[in-house]
Design a protein around this motif. Sequence first.
Motif, PDB file in Angstrom:
ATOM      1  N   TRP A  35       0.829  -1.211   0.000  1.00 38.49           N
ATOM      2  CA  TRP A  35       0.000   0.000   0.000  1.00 38.49           C
ATOM      3  C   TRP A  35       0.860   1.257   0.000  1.00 38.49           C
ATOM      4  CZ3 TRP A  35      -4.566  -0.723  -1.714  1.00 38.49           C
ATOM      5  CH2 TRP A  35      -5.275  -1.881  -1.416  1.00 38.49           C
ATOM      6  N   GLY A  36       2.040   1.180   0.667  1.00 44.53           N
ATOM      7  CA  GLY A  36       2.922   2.347   0.711  1.00 44.53           C
ATOM      8  C   GLY A  36       3.359   2.739  -0.695  1.00 44.53           C
ATOM      9  N   LYS A  37       3.824   1.739  -1.444  1.00 41.88           N
ATOM     10  CA  LYS A  37       4.295   1.987  -2.810  1.00 41.88           C
ATOM     11  C   LYS A  37       3.140   2.508  -3.681  1.00 41.88           C
ATOM     12  CE  LYS A  37       6.404  -0.761  -6.516  1.00 41.88           C
ATOM     13  NZ  LYS A  37       7.005  -2.053  -6.846  1.00 41.88           N
ATOM     14  N   MET A  38       1.987   1.912  -3.477  1.00 43.14           N
ATOM     15  CA  MET A  38       0.842   2.336  -4.278  1.00 43.14           C
ATOM     16  C   MET A  38       0.479   3.799  -3.979  1.00 43.14           C
ATOM     17  SD  MET A  38      -2.952   0.819  -4.610  1.00 43.14           S
ATOM     18  CE  MET A  38      -4.168   1.802  -5.462  1.00 43.14           C
ATOM     19  N   GLY A  39       0.457   4.132  -2.676  1.00 48.13           N
ATOM     20  CA  GLY A  39       0.099   5.501  -2.276  1.00 48.13           C
ATOM     21  C   GLY A  39       1.061   6.519  -2.872  1.00 48.13           C
ATOM     22  N   ILE A  40       2.368   6.206  -2.808  1.00 43.58           N
ATOM     23  CA  ILE A  40       3.380   7.143  -3.324  1.00 43.58           C
ATOM     24  C   ILE A  40       3.173   7.351  -4.827  1.00 43.58           C
ATOM     25  CG2 ILE A  40       5.870   7.390  -3.812  1.00 43.58           C
ATOM     26  CD1 ILE A  40       6.333   6.018  -1.053  1.00 43.58           C
ATOM     27  N   GLN A  41       2.915   6.259  -5.527  1.00 38.43           N
ATOM     28  CA  GLN A  41       2.756   6.375  -6.989  1.00 38.43           C
ATOM     29  C   GLN A  41       1.467   7.121  -7.371  1.00 38.43           C
ATOM     30  OE1 GLN A  41       4.781   6.191  -9.173  1.00 38.43           O
ATOM     31  NE2 GLN A  41       3.912   5.612 -11.139  1.00 38.43           N
ATOM     32  N   VAL A  42       0.426   6.915  -6.583  1.00 42.86           N
ATOM     33  CA  VAL A  42      -0.836   7.637  -6.843  1.00 42.86           C
ATOM     34  C   VAL A  42      -0.577   9.148  -6.715  1.00 42.86           C
ATOM     35  CG1 VAL A  42      -3.138   8.136  -5.910  1.00 42.86           C
ATOM     36  CG2 VAL A  42      -2.396   5.763  -6.160  1.00 42.86           C
ATOM     37  N   LEU A  43       0.091   9.523  -5.631  1.00 40.58           N
ATOM     38  CA  LEU A  43       0.339  10.956  -5.394  1.00 40.58           C
ATOM     39  C   LEU A  43       1.310  11.533  -6.423  1.00 40.58           C
ATOM     40  CD1 LEU A  43       0.481  10.920  -1.496  1.00 40.58           C
ATOM     41  CD2 LEU A  43      -1.388  11.716  -2.948  1.00 40.58           C
ATOM     42  N   ALA A  44       2.317  10.731  -6.811  1.00 40.28           N
ATOM     43  CA  ALA A  44       3.279  11.200  -7.815  1.00 40.28           C
ATOM     44  C   ALA A  44       2.558  11.454  -9.148  1.00 40.28           C
ATOM     45  CB  ALA A  44       4.386  10.177  -8.003  1.00 40.28           C
ATOM     46  N   THR A  45       1.586  10.628  -9.462  1.00 39.91           N
ATOM     47  CA  THR A  45       0.846  10.813 -10.721  1.00 39.91           C
ATOM     48  C   THR A  45      -0.007  12.085 -10.646  1.00 39.91           C
ATOM     49  OG1 THR A  45       0.780   8.423 -10.935  1.00 39.91           O
ATOM     50  CG2 THR A  45      -0.640   9.653 -12.407  1.00 39.91           C
TER      51      THR A  45
END
Length: 515
Positions: free
Chosen positions: A315-325
Amino acid sequence: MSMIADFYGGKSILITGATGFLGKVLMEKLFRTSPDLRVIYILVRPKAGQTLQQRVFQILNSKLFEKVKEVCPNVHEKIRAISADLNQNDFAISKEDMQELLSYTNIIFHCAATVRFDDHLRHAVQLNVTATQQLLLMASQMPNLEAFIHISTAFSNCNLKHIDEVIYPCPVEPKKIIDSMEWLDDAIIDEITPKLIGDRPNTYTYTKALGEMVVQQESGKLNIAIIRPSIVGATWQEPFPGWVDNINGPTGLIVAAGKGFLRSIRATPMAVADLIPADIVVNLTLAVGWYTAVHRPKSTLIYHCTSGSLNPCNWGKMGIQVLATFEKIPLERAFRRPKADFTTNNVTTQYWNAVSHRAPAIIYDFYLRLTGRKPRMTKLMNRLLRTLSMLEYFINRSWEWSTYNTEMLMSKLSPEDQRVFNFDVRQLNWLEYIENYVLGVKKYLLKEDMAGIPEAKQHLKRLRNIHYLFNTALFLIAWRLLIARSQVARNVWFFIVSFCYKFLSYFRASSTLKV
Ligand SMILES: CCCCCCCCCCCCCCCCCC(=O)SCCNC(=O)CCNC(=O)[C@H](O)C(C)(C)COP(=O)(O)OP(=O)(O)OC[C@H]1O[C@@H](n2cnc3c(N)ncnc32)[C@H](O)[C@@H]1OP(=O)(O)O
Ligand SMILES: NC(=O)C1=CN([C@@H]2O[C@H](COP(=O)(O)OP(=O)(O)OC[C@H]3O[C@@H](n4cnc5c(N)ncnc54)[C@H](OP(=O)(O)O)[C@@H]3O)[C@@H](O)[C@H]2O)C=CC1
């Protein structure tokens, strides 16, 4: 030549839940890869003031079906919508329609379900258990039926940590539950629900588990298979990346984060985010339909359609990528800038809920009132917090699902079928997938125009300035109040002011000397 695509040619296929998220992707793939199929029967109920025909028309004219129209121009003739309500006896299907279904159906894909976590037990049982039982009864009267594929969920046994591809019995028999729902009143059902669901988090996972037991018990001589997808997300590749059209699962939270409503979330960053793209689920489902009908396994096989054991993401990796997008491609008219922190304990969660969720909503509603408009943000925020509390169970735990049957099936496919009906999640690049998912949410769910990105970025800059201004004003007010009340604060304040004065005097003197 794809054996699976060939298999569906000339077939009459019955799909329940075809108007849902997964059902639409399933139908699209079937038409695109087997345009010579005979007919797809879909059980549809009139809804939201739309007739059956209007609902079908809307689906076929959506972006999702654009490619289908090229390979199967007569798709309108190959889809037969049958008026049905799975909550009713015999699904309220007319005699003529029922006769047609019984005579011609070759394959059934049972996708319909209530997926709400907070559904009343009576309704969840009706749809996820009783309707499954009735459909099996119907299936047993179909002379030409070759396979019955039941879509369950990987979370039907989420009370366990390691889950095998087997059916785990629930303490109370589904038949007893079905019977009791007929005579118990709502108040008593409410009382016994926590006892019945036991250590499962909601009526959804419990009734999906009961549904599986019903499938096992009522299978008779039918060729049956059960598919258990984990958290179904936007499409990975087909018919194009990022397609999604409802807010279930992570999608709603992605929207909430992008719009700046969701600023903190109680989630374990290292917990496995067992997402699975909708097209992978559909490819596996079609492969299972073929295998079950052609190879006729002796027992009911269960297939886990999950990603965690083969290609884990957290979930951490997913959250970071969502925000980066969202940094690159923001959503329009955000309430605040996208920024979401993960918290792991109750105290910090309560704190951030008060500071980052409730307080801004109250302030905004105050502003709406001042400007003569109707306040709405507090209500919306309360619903978001309620939703978060229901999803928390799934984002603070990890599960292990064995995937023996799924891997066995992959090995049985020809290289061409492995390509056309690819369900190998190991090939998925998570960062790319999540970026496309976020883009898909913007384009297909929110229907935002990409041309509006510069304006959306401007809006975020304005929000950033408002944020700085607000924080500075808040700081000054707090400081002023502190100085008025505390001698220590006053001393600190005089020290800072005299230090700045001395520094400026020195700076002025040295620059005068240079001249
Ligand atoms: C950087 C951050 C990014 C991080 C991403 C992290 C993502 C983590 C996500 C984890 C998901 C885990 C799901 C696990 C799924 C298990 C697998 C399955 O089989 S399950 C199959 C999948 N099943 C499900 O996922 C079902 C889950 N959903 C439900 O059960 C219900 O919607 C409800 C009980 C949550 C709310 O009920 P109720 O209050 O009666 O209301 P309505 O239903 O009528 O909607 C009303 C309002 O709620 C809003 N909203 C709704 N959903 C979400 C959402 N996900 N989100 C946000 N918001 C959501 C919606 O916008 C609407 O707003 P508005 O119109 O008022 O402005
Ligand atoms: N989405 C996910 O993350 C996951 C889903 N699953 C399973 O996949 C399947 C499909 O889920 P998904 O597509 O996401 O769900 P949706 O909520 O998008 O679709 C549900 C479908 O069931 C139909 N349906 C509901 N009630 C009735 C009724 N009374 N009569 C006729 N049809 C009805 C709906 O029709 P209508 O359009 O009229 O409402 C809709 O077509 C479900 O079995 C679900 O349990 C499993 C794991 C994860």
